[in-house]
Write a protein that holds these residues in place. Structure first.
Motif, PDB file in Angstrom:
ATOM      1  N   LEU A  44       0.818  -1.210   0.000  1.00 20.25           N
ATOM      2  CA  LEU A  44       0.000   0.000   0.000  1.00 20.25           C
ATOM      3  C   LEU A  44       0.854   1.262   0.000  1.00 20.25           C
ATOM      4  O   LEU A  44       0.579   2.205  -0.753  1.00 20.25           O
ATOM      5  N   GLN A  45       1.904   1.291   0.826  1.00 16.81           N
ATOM      6  CA  GLN A  45       2.714   2.508   0.908  1.00 16.81           C
ATOM      7  C   GLN A  45       3.493   2.751  -0.379  1.00 16.81           C
ATOM      8  O   GLN A  45       3.708   3.891  -0.790  1.00 16.81           O
ATOM      9  N   LYS A  46       3.905   1.686  -1.056  1.00 17.50           N
ATOM     10  CA  LYS A  46       4.563   1.863  -2.358  1.00 17.50           C
ATOM     11  C   LYS A  46       3.579   2.381  -3.406  1.00 17.50           C
ATOM     12  O   LYS A  46       3.931   3.194  -4.261  1.00 17.50           O
ATOM     13  N   LYS A  47       2.315   1.893  -3.305  1.00 20.53           N
ATOM     14  CA  LYS A  47       1.281   2.349  -4.232  1.00 20.53           C
ATOM     15  C   LYS A  47       0.957   3.817  -3.993  1.00 20.53           C
ATOM     16  O   LYS A  47       0.744   4.590  -4.933  1.00 20.53           O
ATOM     17  N   GLU A  48       0.921   4.234  -2.716  1.00 27.90           N
ATOM     18  CA  GLU A  48       0.598   5.615  -2.376  1.00 27.90           C
ATOM     19  C   GLU A  48       1.692   6.589  -2.805  1.00 27.90           C
ATOM     20  O   GLU A  48       1.433   7.779  -2.969  1.00 27.90           O
ATOM     21  N   GLN A  49       2.899   6.100  -2.969  1.00 30.37           N
ATOM     22  CA  GLN A  49       3.982   6.986  -3.415  1.00 30.37           C
ATOM     23  C   GLN A  49       3.713   7.539  -4.801  1.00 30.37           C
ATOM     24  O   GLN A  49       4.078   8.671  -5.114  1.00 30.37           O
ATOM     25  N   GLY A  50       3.076   6.748  -5.650  1.00 25.90           N
ATOM     26  CA  GLY A  50       2.695   7.213  -6.976  1.00 25.90           C
ATOM     27  C   GLY A  50       3.883   7.669  -7.806  1.00 25.90           C
ATOM     28  O   GLY A  50       4.893   6.970  -7.935  1.00 25.90           O
ATOM     29  N   GLY A  51       3.760   8.886  -8.345  1.00 26.17           N
ATOM     30  CA  GLY A  51       4.828   9.424  -9.195  1.00 26.17           C
ATOM     31  C   GLY A  51       6.098   9.752  -8.445  1.00 26.17           C
ATOM     32  O   GLY A  51       7.144   9.980  -9.072  1.00 26.17           O
ATOM     33  N   LEU A  52       6.043   9.760  -7.104  1.00 22.33           N
ATOM     34  CA  LEU A  52       7.243  10.060  -6.322  1.00 22.33           C
ATOM     35  C   LEU A  52       8.315   8.994  -6.528  1.00 22.33           C
ATOM     36  O   LEU A  52       9.509   9.301  -6.520  1.00 22.33           O
ATOM     37  N   ARG A  53       7.903   7.751  -6.722  1.00 23.65           N
ATOM     38  CA  ARG A  53       8.867   6.672  -6.971  1.00 23.65           C
ATOM     39  C   ARG A  53       9.590   6.905  -8.292  1.00 23.65           C
ATOM     40  O   ARG A  53      10.790   6.666  -8.413  1.00 23.65           O
ATOM     41  N   LEU A  54       8.859   7.398  -9.296  1.00 22.07           N
ATOM     42  CA  LEU A  54       9.469   7.680 -10.598  1.00 22.07           C
ATOM     43  C   LEU A  54      10.447   8.848 -10.495  1.00 22.07           C
ATOM     44  O   LEU A  54      11.538   8.826 -11.087  1.00 22.07           O
ATOM     45  N   ILE A  55      10.081   9.866  -9.708  1.00 20.74           N
ATOM     46  CA  ILE A  55      10.989  11.000  -9.481  1.00 20.74           C
ATOM     47  C   ILE A  55      12.255  10.517  -8.787  1.00 20.74           C
ATOM     48  O   ILE A  55      13.377  10.922  -9.127  1.00 20.74           O
ATOM     49  N   ASP A  56      12.087   9.633  -7.812  1.00 23.56           N
ATOM     50  CA  ASP A  56      13.236   9.105  -7.074  1.00 23.56           C
ATOM     51  C   ASP A  56      14.167   8.329  -8.003  1.00 23.56           C
ATOM     52  O   ASP A  56      15.398   8.459  -7.928  1.00 23.56           O
ATOM     53  N   ILE A  57      13.603   7.537  -8.894  1.00 22.87           N
ATOM     54  CA  ILE A  57      14.412   6.712  -9.798  1.00 22.87           C
ATOM     55  C   ILE A  57      15.123   7.562 -10.844  1.00 22.87           C
ATOM     56  O   ILE A  57      16.319   7.376 -11.120  1.00 22.87           O
TER      57      ILE A  57
END
Length: 584
Positions: free
Chosen positions: A320-333
């Protein structure tokens, strides 16, 4: 805003110059063959491409692009890092990111350790049979501790209830985490948080440290959540930390285990107390066995299947917490290469290239702050104007001994305590600058001091190095005498001379200028020598045939022919002096 504009401008420049270069190649006629220097002329657009590419890499790997386009991303990643830190301890106990339960790994390791000790005891030639029997009994009893922890029938009801409570707390957190208004902040709490965020400042904010005059990034990564998404992760991290602390405080110690471990410790303690000094090996083995028993005692060992529900709840929340990150994960990568934002206790920090590579925007901000005369660096301006009395300049130029060589004596005070000045004392005031005329603007500051040191070191190097180099190029004795001395100290790095020069001349400007003088001297000598020895002999013969004297040949033939080498040496010496200035 400036970083965004510069990034876009760089990308447009790179693409535009590449397209222009390809069009130019198709349009122009290539008459020169391969290897002809004419093919290398021009190409300003490729200079722009190379410079822009370097700046773009700097912006990217320093995370300045992320800071410019997504200034809140570091703060949000900080809150995500808090969750990951809280989850790390829990996930480490389960086969989520590991291959097996932590309990299983500990049991396997300690069983292997007990087998190893048992084998060593059996093969020992020093231990007596009675000692071997006693130590083997301790090993068996230590081995019997593990089933007392892994037997579900012996597990206390209170321990099961606490595990179920933590599982329900994790499920409740997962449910609330999906709600839109979580953590259900009131208007008053929101206003207080926003005020705290504004007081804390942004990512990499640059300020002047009071009292020291130094300019630093007072806050590497803001800690207080500045966005609603960051607030959600921050609240969840706090709840997870509470659950994490509860789990690691909980121990699966039933009455049978407590009684067995206590009895074993007492037996080993009494056994070691009864041993003599010559039985050191037996005491060591007993000590190692009780260490294993203590590791089993403090480990989180539970019956198989006792933590399955809790493991599933952790996995559910992690998804759930990875899903809630949304586009933030893409920004991080994409925008945080070679690292990310990590949390450690109450603080967050940059971990990766963004930590050790300075951001261009921060560098520019610091330079703008330092360029203000009221700030400067260490309370001294970089470059400013100071009104200085002309008398100080006169006193600096004129030596004091001028007054000393004049006839007469310096005045002596009278019995009334009055000193009447005479001609000699007035001259002393002039040569020491102890009088007032009028003030003129004079530059001062760090940049001026650096320029002055380089200028003086270079000037002294040219004034001494060029004549000596010309002399060495024209005279066999001078070349043979001075060449070994020059070649002896020239290969030594300038920084290696710094400690010696400081110890002899001190740390003031005299030592700094002398170090820069040494750097430029060898370069100017070698350049002038090469220029003098490279003069065409036909020109010298022509000057002789026209009746030129030695001085005229030196001035009108040799020196003009040596100028290209000398000017090249000056260019090299300027670069070396500025490079050495860091140590000077």
């Amino acid at each position: 805003m400036l970083t965004q504009f510069i990034t876009v401008l760089i990308l447009v420049s790179i693409v535009g110059c590449i397209l222009y270069g390809r069009r130019l190649i198709k349009r122009e006629k290539i008459d020169a063959v391969f290897g002809n220097p004419e093919r290398a002329k021009g190409g300003t657009h490729w200079i722009i491409v190379g410079s822009s590419a370097i700046l773009l890499v700097w912006l990217y790997y320093s995370w300045d692009i992320a800071k410019g386009f997504y200034p809140k991303s570091a703060n949000e990643l900080c809150q995500v890092a808090k969750i990951n830190e809280s989850l790390l301890g829990l996930k480490y106990q389960f086969p989520i990111e590991e291959r097996e339960f932590k309990s299983t790994s500990i049991i396997k390791i300690e069983n292997e350790n007990l087998k190893k000790i048992s084998l060593e005891i059996q093969n020992s030639q020093i231990l007596s049979n009675q000692q071997k029997i006693s130590l083997e009994e301790f090993i068996i009893k230590t081995n019997q501790l593990i089933p007392l922890l892994t037997d579900d029938r012996l597990m206390e009801i209170d321990t099961k209830i606490k595990i179920n409570e933590m599982t329900e707390e994790l499920r409740s957190l997962s449910f609330n985490f999906q709600q839109k208004g979580y953590p259900f902040e009131t208007e008053i709490e929101k206003n207080e948080r926003q005020r705290a965020v504004s007081e804390e400042g942004g990512w990499g904010i640059t300020t002047v440290q009071s009292g020291t005059g130094s300019i630093e990034n007072t806050m590497e990564v803001p800690l207080i959540p500045a966005t609603s998404r960051g607030l959600k992760f921050d609240a969840a991290a706090k709840e997870l930390k509470v659950i994490n602390d509860k789990f690691f405080k909980l121990k699966n110690h039933n009455p049978q285990f407590k009684s067995s471990i206590k009895s074993l410790k007492e037996e080993i303690k009494n056994y070691r107390n009864n041993l003599s000094d010559s039985d050191e090996l037996a005491s060591t083995y007993a000590k190692n066995i009780v260490k294993i028993a203590r590791r089993i005692e403090f480990a989180s060992i539970y019956p198989p299947g006792a933590l399955d529900e809790m493991k599933n709840a952790i996995i559910e929340f992690d998804i759930l917490q990875k899903k809630e990150q949304g586009g933030l994960r893409l920004i991080d990568i994409l925008l945080f290469p070679a690292g990310t934002i990590v949390a450690s206790g109450p603080s967050c920090s940059e971990q990766g290239s963004g930590r050790w590579l300075p951001k261009p925007s921060d560098t520019l901000n610091k330079f703008i702050l330092m360029s203000k005369p009221s700030v400067g660096y260490k309370n001294i301006p970089l470059l400013w104007i100071d009104m200085m009395d002309v008398s100080k300049i006169i006193g600096f130029i004129l030596p004091d001994w001028i007054a000393d060589i004049l006839p007469g004596e310096y005045p002596v005070h009278s019995k009334d305590g009055i000193v009447n000045e005479n001609f000699k004392s007035n001259v002393l005031k002039i040569v020491t600058g102890d009088f007032e005329l009028f003030k003129i603007p004079v530059p001062y500051g760090h940049i001026w001091d650096s320029f002055l040191r380089v200028f003086l070191g270079l000037i002294f190097g040219i004034l001494i190095g060029v004549p000596l180099g010309l002399f060495m190029g024209l005279n066999r004795f001078a070349k043979g005498f001075f060449d070994p001395l020059i070649e002896l100290y020239r290969p030594v790095p300038p920084l290696a001379w710094a400690p010696l020069i400081i110890s002899v001349l001190g740390i003031d400007n005299t030592g700094k200028v002398f170090l820069l003088f040494m750097v430029s001297l060898s370069i100017m000598i070698i350049s002038a020598r090469a220029g003098a020895s490279g003069t065409q002999l036909s020109k010298i013969h022509a000057a002789h045939s026209l009746g030129a004297s030695k001085r005229q040949i030196l001035r009108h033939v040799i020196f003009p022919n040596s100028l290209p080498e000398i000017l090249t040496g000056i260019r090299v010496a300027v670069g070396m002096c500025w490079g050495t200035l860091v140590a000077a």
